[in-house]
Design a protein around this motif. Structure first.
Motif, short mmCIF file in Angstrom:
data_model
loop_
_atom_site.label_atom_id
_atom_site.label_comp_id
_atom_site.label_asym_id
_atom_site.label_seq_id
_atom_site.Cartn_x
_atom_site.Cartn_y
_atom_site.Cartn_z
N UNK A 1 1.18 -0.93 -0.09
CA UNK A 1 0.27 -0.27 -0.04
C UNK A 1 0.84 1.36 0.00
N UNK A 2 0.10 2.37 -0.29
CA UNK A 2 1.05 3.63 -0.88
C UNK A 2 1.38 3.78 1.23
N UNK A 3 2.48 4.10 1.14
CA UNK A 3 3.16 4.69 2.37
C UNK A 3 4.16 6.23 2.41
N UNK A 4 3.51 6.93 3.72
CA UNK A 4 3.39 8.01 3.66
C UNK A 4 4.67 8.22 4.89
N UNK A 5 6.12 8.55 4.24
CA UNK A 5 6.78 9.84 5.51
C UNK A 5 7.29 10.78 5.79
N UNK A 6 7.75 11.00 6.30
CA UNK A 6 7.86 12.57 6.79
C UNK A 6 8.85 12.67 7.19
N UNK A 7 9.22 14.21 7.03
CA UNK A 7 10.19 14.59 6.72
C UNK A 7 11.29 15.35 8.17
N UNK A 8 12.11 14.49 8.87
CA UNK A 8 12.78 14.18 10.36
C UNK A 8 13.53 15.78 10.31
N UNK A 9 13.32 16.64 10.54
CA UNK A 9 14.49 17.74 11.27
C UNK A 9 15.63 17.61 11.65
N UNK A 10 15.54 16.57 12.76
CA UNK A 10 16.86 16.48 13.92
C UNK A 10 17.27 15.44 12.82
N UNK A 11 17.11 15.08 12.35
CA UNK A 11 18.45 13.42 11.06
C UNK A 11 18.33 14.40 10.05
N UNK A 12 17.09 15.34 9.64
CA UNK A 12 17.24 15.56 8.45
C UNK A 12 17.20 14.14 7.43
N UNK A 13 16.48 13.28 7.42
CA UNK A 13 15.69 12.69 6.67
C UNK A 13 14.55 12.15 6.45
N UNK A 14 13.61 11.64 5.71
CA UNK A 14 12.81 10.94 6.07
C UNK A 14 12.14 10.01 6.81
N UNK A 15 11.80 9.89 7.53
CA UNK A 15 11.08 8.72 8.10
C UNK A 15 9.16 7.72 8.58
N UNK A 16 9.61 7.07 8.04
CA UNK A 16 8.13 6.39 7.38
C UNK A 16 7.19 6.54 9.12
N UNK A 17 6.43 7.43 8.12
CA UNK A 17 5.01 7.94 8.87
C UNK A 17 3.63 6.56 9.46
N UNK A 18 3.10 6.01 8.42
CA UNK A 18 1.75 5.25 8.55
C UNK A 18 1.72 4.95 7.01
N UNK A 19 0.76 4.05 6.18
CA UNK A 19 0.51 4.22 4.89
C UNK A 19 -0.83 4.17 5.09
N UNK A 20 -1.76 3.85 3.53
CA UNK A 20 -2.89 4.68 3.43
C UNK A 20 -3.54 3.25 3.83
N UNK A 21 -4.43 2.75 4.36
CA UNK A 21 -5.00 1.25 4.67
C UNK A 21 -5.94 1.16 3.63
N UNK A 22 -6.44 0.03 2.82
CA UNK A 22 -7.32 -0.58 2.59
C UNK A 22 -6.80 0.14 0.83
N UNK A 23 -6.19 0.26 0.08
CA UNK A 23 -5.48 0.71 -0.88
C UNK A 23 -4.38 -0.22 -2.17
#
Length: 514
Positions: free
Chosen positions: A364-386
């Motif tokens: 399923x589509x995965x959502x990543x969020x930018x971390x100001x501390x690591x300056x990288x994208x970290x996995x946040x969640x996915x979009x269910x049933x898609x």
């Protein structure tokens, strides 16, 4: 002297005959009419006579055989004060039918078969004090908007008239309607030009004060650049980058420098730079072939003043990778989940924070969020049933965030961010779709749903229903991408076609009340 007198006498005689003949013609009453001193009544006439006695100021038609009132029908009777065309079968009227009737004070078109009236029908008839339109079959749509506005501003008395349709206005009194209640502005995407080549992606960009578009053409092996010609008002060939199997040619402007990311299926992917002095593109960098084996999408974004691009890799052994500009070149900044065969990546802002949404053929589509501390994208969640989502594209309406999710098999979706997750608000049947792309022009929000097996459908956002409404179809074969160009006060929609001609459409605003 005698000859001169004869000549004068002959001229006077001719003049008298002409005047007498003219008066006789003016005084004649049409055969289908009955005329009194100042009144004429025409019955069972097949057309409107062109002339009446000069003293006629009142004209009536009954049981007429004509259904149309042509232009300038009363141009030879400018002295009319009263005009009655009642209980006939009139279906249409020319917008210039009553031209010249500046003295007319009473007009009746009652009890005919009129469904609408042409705009500005009463123009130049400032003397009107009474208009009777009762007993007609008026359709209260945009073509009648002008009449509603005229009735509001005129000093003439207009008898009560009612809508015969459409359903929303059925039975309503036209005298009580307001012009503002008619939404008569619409839009259209007519085909402007077809380009004789196939393409798999299209990108628009500005550089050096000029407007360009670039098409990825995998079958001919090149990135084809076109430039807007301000004189000819069309796109013309500009340059090209030779490649082997380009699927994306992504422009990126940094500090007045133009870079082109050329993603290829074979032979590796590369980065080119525009050498302005040499007037050509030069290759400046190769992209790591161990990470990027089968690129499927490239996205440009900026975070904290720094420039990045990300390549979605759709191979089993590759890895979707983020690259960062360091002032001299682009280096690998972060690799996201390998082995997942990503097909699309979308950069967007969620609640004021940078995010990425990765679409994949294996999850399923995965959502990543930018971390100001690591300056990288970290996995946040996915979009269910898609499952089986090919691509995700976002748009906003009044600060509310939505996404369009494309599926080749099954239904495509529109979802809304509710503060913690995306929730489905609309479903579109989309067999064979590989692009579901939202875009906005002025105050209009659109979405285009392509198809490999049917016409491409254009949707427009309905603010009241808060969803997309289908309003047009485009004949473009196997579309893969669309891009907007705003130039010279015009808006163009360019569509890449995998199997047919690349298309250029123009966005037009239409006033249906005109």
């Amino acid at each position: 002297m005698m000859a001169f007198r004869r000549t004068v006498f002959f001229c006077l005689l001719c003049l008298l005959m002409l005047v007498h003949g003219s008066r006789r013609r003016q005084a004649r009453c049409p055969t289908s009419c009955t005329c009194s001193k100042d009144n004429a009544l025409c019955a069972n006439t097949g057309s409107i006579p062109r002339g009446f006695p000069p003293d006629v100021i009142s004209l009536s038609f009954v049981k007429s055989g004509f259904t149309e009132i042509p232009k300038e029908s009363f141009i030879h009777t400018p002295a009319l004060h009263l005009l009655f065309i009642e209980n006939n079968q009139i279906k249409s009227i020319s917008p210039y039918a009553f031209r010249g009737l500046k003295s007319l004070i009473h007009l009746s078109l009652a009890y005919n078969n009129l469904e609408t009236l042409p705009k500005d029908l009463f123009k130049g008839m400032e003397a009107l004090t009474k208009v009777d339109l009762r007993g007609n079959l008026f359709s209260c749509d945009c073509k009648l908007k002008w009449l509603v506005d005229w009735m509001f501003h005129t000093n003439a008395t207009v008898d009560e008239i009612y809508c015969n349709g459409p359903e929303a206005y059925q039975g309503k009194k036209i005298n009580d309607l307001e012009a503002q209640s008619f939404d008569c502005i619409t839009t259209d995407f007519p085909l402007l030009k077809s380009l004789e080549f196939q393409s798999i992606s299209v990108e628009a960009f500005a550089f050096g004060g000029d407007q360009f578009v670039v098409f990825a053409q995998p079958f001919t092996g090149r990135c084809n650049f076109m430039e807007w010609d301000h004189v000819q008002m069309e796109f013309r060939n500009f340059d090209n980058i030779t490649s082997t199997s380009s699927v994306i040619c992504k422009p990126l402007v940094i500090d007045s420098q133009l870079f082109i990311i050329v993603a290829q299926l074979f032979g590796g992917s590369h980065i080119f730079k525009r050498d302005v002095s040499a007037n050509k593109f030069i290759k400046i960098q190769d992209i790591d072939i161990l990470k990027i084996r089968k690129p499927n999408d490239v996205e440009i974004f900026h975070v904290d003043g720094e420039s990045f691009f990300i390549i979605a890799d759709s191979s089993k052994a590759g890895s979707t990778t983020i690259y960062k500009w360091n002032g001299n070149g682009f280096y690998s900044h972060q690799s996201l989940h390998p082995w997942h065969r990503d097909t699309d990546v979308e950069y967007l802002d969620i609640s004021g924070k940078p995010h990425l949404i990765l679409s994949s053929s294996s999850q399923r589509p995965v959502i990543y969020q930018w971390s100001k501390s690591t300056k990288q994208f970290e996995r946040r969640t996915d979009i269910p049933e898609m499952e089986d989502v090919y691509a995700v594209k976002h748009f906003t309406v009044k600060s509310e965030l939505y996404i369009c999710l494309t599926r080749f098999i099954g239904d495509s979706k529109v979802m809304k961010w509710d503060g913690s997750m995306f929730s489905e608000i609309q479903t579109m049947a989309s067999r064979g779709s590989m692009v579901f792309q939202p875009f906005s022009i002025a105050n209009w929000q659109y979405a285009i749903l392509g198809s490999d097996y049917a016409f491409t459908r254009v949707y427009r956002w309905d603010a009241k229903k808060r969803q997309f409404i289908h309003f047009q179809e485009l004949n473009i074969q196997a579309p893969r991408a669309f891009s907007l160009v705003f130039i010279d006060n015009r808006e163009f929609l360019l569509g890449s076609s995998f199997k047919g001609q690349t298309r250029i459409y123009e966005h037009l605003v239409l006033d249906l009340s005109s």
